[in-house]
Write a protein that holds these residues in place. Sequence first.
Motif, PDB file in Angstrom:
ATOM      1  N   TRP A  24       0.819  -1.211   0.000  1.00 55.08           N
ATOM      2  CA  TRP A  24       0.000   0.000   0.000  1.00 55.08           C
ATOM      3  C   TRP A  24       0.855   1.264   0.000  1.00 55.08           C
ATOM      4  CZ3 TRP A  24      -3.871   2.700  -1.250  1.00 55.08           C
ATOM      5  CH2 TRP A  24      -4.213   3.869  -0.570  1.00 55.08           C
ATOM      6  N   GLN A  25       1.865   1.318   0.867  1.00 50.12           N
ATOM      7  CA  GLN A  25       2.688   2.516   0.955  1.00 50.12           C
ATOM      8  C   GLN A  25       3.560   2.702  -0.284  1.00 50.12           C
ATOM      9  OE1 GLN A  25       2.361   4.935   3.049  1.00 50.12           O
ATOM     10  NE2 GLN A  25       0.795   3.821   4.218  1.00 50.12           N
ATOM     11  N   THR A  26       4.021   1.602  -0.879  1.00 50.48           N
ATOM     12  CA  THR A  26       4.798   1.711  -2.119  1.00 50.48           C
ATOM     13  C   THR A  26       3.935   2.289  -3.237  1.00 50.48           C
ATOM     14  OG1 THR A  26       6.196  -0.176  -1.494  1.00 50.48           O
ATOM     15  CG2 THR A  26       6.147   0.427  -3.829  1.00 50.48           C
ATOM     16  N   LEU A  27       2.724   1.769  -3.397  1.00 52.93           N
ATOM     17  CA  LEU A  27       1.818   2.281  -4.419  1.00 52.93           C
ATOM     18  C   LEU A  27       1.473   3.746  -4.147  1.00 52.93           C
ATOM     19  CD1 LEU A  27      -0.630  -0.761  -4.736  1.00 52.93           C
ATOM     20  CD2 LEU A  27       1.153  -0.102  -6.354  1.00 52.93           C
ATOM     21  N   ARG A  28       1.187   4.044  -2.917  1.00 50.49           N
ATOM     22  CA  ARG A  28       0.767   5.403  -2.537  1.00 50.49           C
ATOM     23  C   ARG A  28       1.892   6.414  -2.800  1.00 50.49           C
ATOM     24  NH1 ARG A  28       0.670   7.914   2.817  1.00 50.49           N
ATOM     25  NH2 ARG A  28      -0.929   9.537   2.888  1.00 50.49           N
ATOM     26  N   PHE A  29       3.116   6.054  -2.459  1.00 50.97           N
ATOM     27  CA  PHE A  29       4.236   6.983  -2.591  1.00 50.97           C
ATOM     28  C   PHE A  29       4.610   7.209  -4.054  1.00 50.97           C
ATOM     29  CE2 PHE A  29       8.872   7.749  -2.849  1.00 50.97           C
ATOM     30  CZ  PHE A  29       8.944   8.936  -2.139  1.00 50.97           C
ATOM     31  N   PHE A  30       4.750   6.130  -4.812  1.00 50.58           N
ATOM     32  CA  PHE A  30       5.253   6.278  -6.175  1.00 50.58           C
ATOM     33  C   PHE A  30       4.181   6.717  -7.175  1.00 50.58           C
ATOM     34  CE2 PHE A  30       8.611   3.659  -4.327  1.00 50.58           C
ATOM     35  CZ  PHE A  30       9.738   4.314  -4.797  1.00 50.58           C
ATOM     36  N   ARG A  31       2.908   6.640  -6.780  1.00 54.00           N
ATOM     37  CA  ARG A  31       1.843   7.093  -7.673  1.00 54.00           C
ATOM     38  C   ARG A  31       1.445   8.543  -7.438  1.00 54.00           C
ATOM     39  NH1 ARG A  31      -2.624   2.151  -7.984  1.00 54.00           N
ATOM     40  NH2 ARG A  31      -1.508   0.865  -9.522  1.00 54.00           N
ATOM     41  N   GLN A  32       1.818   9.109  -6.301  1.00 60.00           N
ATOM     42  CA  GLN A  32       1.405  10.478  -6.028  1.00 60.00           C
ATOM     43  C   GLN A  32       2.228  11.458  -6.866  1.00 60.00           C
ATOM     44  OE1 GLN A  32       2.103  11.149  -1.878  1.00 60.00           O
ATOM     45  NE2 GLN A  32       4.330  11.112  -2.043  1.00 60.00           N
ATOM     46  N   ALA A 188      10.711   2.100   5.225  1.00 56.64           N
ATOM     47  CA  ALA A 188      10.870   3.541   5.450  1.00 56.64           C
ATOM     48  C   ALA A 188       9.581   4.288   5.104  1.00 56.64           C
ATOM     49  CB  ALA A 188      12.035   4.075   4.616  1.00 56.64           C
ATOM     50  N   LEU A 189       8.890   3.833   4.079  1.00 52.38           N
ATOM     51  CA  LEU A 189       7.621   4.470   3.696  1.00 52.38           C
ATOM     52  C   LEU A 189       6.546   4.231   4.753  1.00 52.38           C
ATOM     53  CD1 LEU A 189       7.578   3.650  -0.137  1.00 52.38           C
ATOM     54  CD2 LEU A 189       8.144   5.828   0.964  1.00 52.38           C
ATOM     55  N   ILE A 190       6.550   3.046   5.363  1.00 54.12           N
ATOM     56  CA  ILE A 190       5.609   2.779   6.456  1.00 54.12           C
ATOM     57  C   ILE A 190       5.910   3.693   7.643  1.00 54.12           C
ATOM     58  CG2 ILE A 190       4.888   1.072   8.165  1.00 54.12           C
ATOM     59  CD1 ILE A 190       5.232  -1.073   6.030  1.00 54.12           C
ATOM     60  N   ALA A 191       7.205   3.805   8.002  1.00 52.59           N
ATOM     61  CA  ALA A 191       7.591   4.694   9.109  1.00 52.59           C
ATOM     62  C   ALA A 191       7.203   6.132   8.806  1.00 52.59           C
ATOM     63  CB  ALA A 191       9.097   4.584   9.348  1.00 52.59           C
ATOM     64  N   ARG A 192       7.373   6.547   7.550  1.00 57.43           N
ATOM     65  CA  ARG A 192       6.997   7.906   7.127  1.00 57.43           C
ATOM     66  C   ARG A 192       5.511   8.147   7.338  1.00 57.43           C
ATOM     67  NH1 ARG A 192       5.110   9.280   1.944  1.00 57.43           N
ATOM     68  NH2 ARG A 192       5.435  11.470   1.306  1.00 57.43           N
ATOM     69  N   ALA A 193       4.684   7.146   7.022  1.00 60.50           N
ATOM     70  CA  ALA A 193       3.236   7.280   7.190  1.00 60.50           C
ATOM     71  C   ALA A 193       2.847   7.289   8.664  1.00 60.50           C
ATOM     72  CB  ALA A 193       2.532   6.155   6.456  1.00 60.50           C
ATOM     73  N   MET A 194       3.456   6.409   9.453  1.00 58.44           N
ATOM     74  CA  MET A 194       3.111   6.302  10.874  1.00 58.44           C
ATOM     75  C   MET A 194       3.542   7.524  11.669  1.00 58.44           C
ATOM     76  SD  MET A 194       3.952   2.267  11.591  1.00 58.44           S
ATOM     77  CE  MET A 194       3.449   2.393  13.308  1.00 58.44           C
ATOM     78  N   ASP A 195       4.699   8.118  11.285  1.00 61.17           N
ATOM     79  CA  ASP A 195       5.224   9.270  12.022  1.00 61.17           C
ATOM     80  C   ASP A 195       4.700  10.595  11.490  1.00 61.17           C
ATOM     81  OD1 ASP A 195       6.679   7.553  13.595  1.00 61.17           O
ATOM     82  OD2 ASP A 195       8.536   7.766  12.451  1.00 61.17           O
ATOM     83  N   GLY A 196       3.873  10.559  10.449  1.00 56.30           N
ATOM     84  CA  GLY A 196       3.387  11.801   9.867  1.00 56.30           C
ATOM     85  C   GLY A 196       4.459  12.560   9.129  1.00 56.30           C
ATOM     86  N   ALA A 322       7.569  -3.621  -5.478  1.00 56.76           N
ATOM     87  CA  ALA A 322       8.687  -2.729  -5.147  1.00 56.76           C
ATOM     88  C   ALA A 322       9.661  -2.627  -6.321  1.00 56.76           C
ATOM     89  CB  ALA A 322       9.401  -3.233  -3.899  1.00 56.76           C
ATOM     90  N   ILE A 323      10.004  -3.753  -6.904  1.00 61.23           N
ATOM     91  CA  ILE A 323      10.930  -3.772  -8.043  1.00 61.23           C
ATOM     92  C   ILE A 323      10.353  -2.990  -9.219  1.00 61.23           C
ATOM     93  CG2 ILE A 323      11.869  -5.312  -9.818  1.00 61.23           C
ATOM     94  CD1 ILE A 323      12.393  -7.348  -7.567  1.00 61.23           C
ATOM     95  N   TRP A 324       9.071  -3.166  -9.482  1.00 60.84           N
ATOM     96  CA  TRP A 324       8.432  -2.486 -10.607  1.00 60.84           C
ATOM     97  C   TRP A 324       8.464  -0.977 -10.438  1.00 60.84           C
ATOM     98  CZ3 TRP A 324       6.493  -3.591 -15.344  1.00 60.84           C
ATOM     99  CH2 TRP A 324       5.668  -2.626 -15.931  1.00 60.84           C
ATOM    100  N   TYR A 325       8.052  -0.488  -9.274  1.00 59.39           N
ATOM    101  CA  TYR A 325       7.952   0.956  -9.084  1.00 59.39           C
ATOM    102  C   TYR A 325       9.305   1.626  -8.895  1.00 59.39           C
ATOM    103  CZ  TYR A 325       2.919   1.137  -9.201  1.00 59.39           C
ATOM    104  OH  TYR A 325       1.613   1.095  -9.629  1.00 59.39           O
ATOM    105  N   MET A 326      10.328   0.851  -8.583  1.00 54.59           N
ATOM    106  CA  MET A 326      11.675   1.429  -8.505  1.00 54.59           C
ATOM    107  C   MET A 326      12.479   1.177  -9.775  1.00 54.59           C
ATOM    108  SD  MET A 326      12.544   0.605  -4.522  1.00 54.59           S
ATOM    109  CE  MET A 326      11.147   0.441  -3.404  1.00 54.59           C
ATOM    110  N   SER A 327      11.791   0.682 -10.805  1.00 56.44           N
ATOM    111  CA  SER A 327      12.405   0.459 -12.130  1.00 56.44           C
ATOM    112  C   SER A 327      13.655  -0.407 -12.048  1.00 56.44           C
ATOM    113  CB  SER A 327      12.732   1.803 -12.797  1.00 56.44           C
ATOM    114  OG  SER A 327      11.569   2.595 -12.937  1.00 56.44           O
ATOM    115  N   ALA A 328      13.605  -1.412 -11.189  1.00 59.73           N
ATOM    116  CA  ALA A 328      14.743  -2.329 -11.028  1.00 59.73           C
ATOM    117  C   ALA A 328      14.432  -3.651 -11.716  1.00 59.73           C
ATOM    118  CB  ALA A 328      15.042  -2.531  -9.552  1.00 59.73           C
ATOM    119  N   PHE A 329      14.009  -3.582 -12.974  1.00 61.11           N
ATOM    120  CA  PHE A 329      13.484  -4.759 -13.668  1.00 61.11           C
ATOM    121  C   PHE A 329      14.504  -5.889 -13.780  1.00 61.11           C
ATOM    122  CE2 PHE A 329      11.500  -0.882 -15.541  1.00 61.11           C
ATOM    123  CZ  PHE A 329      10.285  -1.004 -14.888  1.00 61.11           C
TER     124      PHE A 329
END
Length: 376
Positions: A24-32, A188-196, A322-329
């Motif tokens: 969820w956080q990977t999709l949310r971060f890289f799609r915004q 790190a994205l989860i921590a970013r969401a939890m800590d605001g 994660a691999i897809w959204y970070m272009s690490a194909f």
Amino acid sequence: MWVVQGIVLFLILSAQAFYLACIWQTLRFFRQPQPRSAMMPSDVSILVPICGLDEGAWENWTSLCHQQCDRYEILFGVVDPCDPAVPILQKLHSTYPDRVRLFTGLTPRGVNHKDSTLSYLVEAAQYDWLILADSDIRVEPDYIQTVISPLLNGDIGMITCAFIARNPDYWGSAIASLGRCCDFIPSALIARAMDGGLRFAIGMTMALHRVTLEAAGGLHLNRIGSDYNLGKRVAAAGYQVELSRLIMESDTGRESLSQVYQRELRWSRTIRFNRGAIYYTMVFCYGLFFALSLLLVNKFNSLSAIVFVLTISMRYVQAGIAIWYMSAFRLVKWLWLLPFRDILSFWIWLMGCFGNQVFWRGRRLRIKGDGLIREV
């Protein structure tokens, strides 16, 4: 035995929830939408502390010299004037005399030689926009614009960048990159969401203004994980710390498994001393390890097999996203190592629960308090 199996099953279910949160956080971060200022940055100083010669060093450092920026400089600092990197840096300086400045023989001001070197470079920097960068990165021509532009409107106080190897040629580097791509960045994205918001920084790249650095208390020269701690202090000073969408390229080349282990054990103990009890909650992140353990203990009975298949399927879906959204194909070809990567990650976390010594660039350091270090 039933109590133990119940605990293990609870850990597996918790890890499955963790995988879903990572997705969820990977999709949310890289799609915004990526915030970007229309203003072009200039008057930027890139500060690079050097210790030893990393693989691909010339290509890494020349990439810094071809930036789409009107006025900028690159300052390299070395503690030991006999460091093997010095001849390459001297060649770089002669090739780009108007761009590169070299400082050698920088006597350590503290136990953390990296931040000690950076302290010299901060003092020597001509400009107030600062990029504190590690030596083993290779960047694109828009690197300065990408990390400085979001700071120009004043809403964000620090930009930091994560890093992976997108096309490792050796399995040690692949093991390291899988951990960064599939575990560290989503966590790190989860921590970013939890800590605001982000409450730490990643040393690969930290971009900020000199005023922000001073407001956060400057560089600490006797601390492990000083990049992590600097981000925490910048946030505590009232500035927003943001993770860039730019995932940097950093391939560790022919690095051995032992080197990967020692570095990541240092990171684990750094997190433990900086974050305290929160470190132990990472036990809920290793679902594949616990599912495999349950399968072996129960001698492949049907229930354990179902739990294992569900867990490994969720893990591979999460890793694939994660691999897809970070272009690490090209990292896909190494996904067969993911179960081993997870077992290694659990072992490193477990060893990180104990002990107060780390190895860093050939030095043994002892940690105490909330991250203060001294040399053994």
